[in-house]
Design a protein around this motif. Structure first.
Motif, PDB file in Angstrom:
ATOM      1  N   ARG A  17       0.807  -1.232   0.000  1.00 39.24           N
ATOM      2  CA  ARG A  17       0.000   0.000   0.000  1.00 39.24           C
ATOM      3  C   ARG A  17       0.833   1.271   0.000  1.00 39.24           C
ATOM      4  NH1 ARG A  17      -4.182  -2.623   4.223  1.00 39.24           N
ATOM      5  NH2 ARG A  17      -4.932  -4.186   2.751  1.00 39.24           N
ATOM      6  N   GLY A  74       1.487   3.454  -3.503  1.00 35.25           N
ATOM      7  CA  GLY A  74       0.485   4.153  -4.311  1.00 35.25           C
ATOM      8  C   GLY A  74      -0.213   3.275  -5.330  1.00 35.25           C
ATOM      9  N   MET A 118      -4.013   3.944  -6.161  1.00 31.27           N
ATOM     10  CA  MET A 118      -4.270   4.985  -7.150  1.00 31.27           C
ATOM     11  C   MET A 118      -3.981   4.453  -8.561  1.00 31.27           C
ATOM     12  SD  MET A 118      -5.372   8.084  -7.487  1.00 31.27           S
ATOM     13  CE  MET A 118      -5.251   8.827  -5.880  1.00 31.27           C
TER      14      MET A 118
END
Length: 146
Positions: A84, A87, A90
């Motif tokens: 995590r 990124g 995203m």
């Protein structure tokens, strides 16, 4: 992280096992939520796989309008706990949005977000609609991107 998009039929046995394991590790074990993950919807979904060293570390599933919600939708958004910080959430969401734009242009995109992730989805252009509700014992809210 490399991103690959496949239909259910295109998934290898190893990919299917890895994505199911990732979903189970996060949604069932980490979030301590007993629910039926195998919901007979994977066969209709596009599977957006984020791979690192040939292992799935991030994932979403995408549905065309009418297969899950009235609108195009994204679900089962997940990133491995140890990944995590890079990124990847995203990146996998941006790849999912790009795939939707390519395959289902001019459609709104809907999702059922865990409430604590509203800020994340808002940063991707989603807006809250409706009231908060419990899904499998976890607070959720519907969000939409026009």
């Amino acid at each position: 992280m490399e991103v690959v998009v496949k239909t259910f039929e295109e998934l290898t046995n190893t990919e299917l096992y890895q994505l199911m394991r990732l979903r189970s590790e996060v949604f069932v074990v980490e979030q301590d939520c007993v629910y039926q993950d195998l919901d007979n919807k994977d066969q209709k979904a596009l599977h957006v796989l984020g791979k690192k060293d040939n292992k799935i570390v991030a994932y979403t599933r995408v549905f065309k309008p009418g297969d899950y919600f009235k609108n195009t939708s994204i679900g089962r958004v997940v990133v491995h706990e140890k990944e995590r910080k890079f990124g990847y959430g995203m990146i996998i969401m941006e790849a999912s949005l790009k795939e939707i734009k390519k395959r289902f242009p001019d459609n709104s995109i809907e999702l059922s977000a865990q409430t604590y992730l509203v800020k994340f989805y808002t940063s991707l252009g989603f807006k809250v609609f409706g009231e908060e509700y419990l899904e499998d014992g976890i607070p959720h809210i519907r969000m939409i991107r026009k």
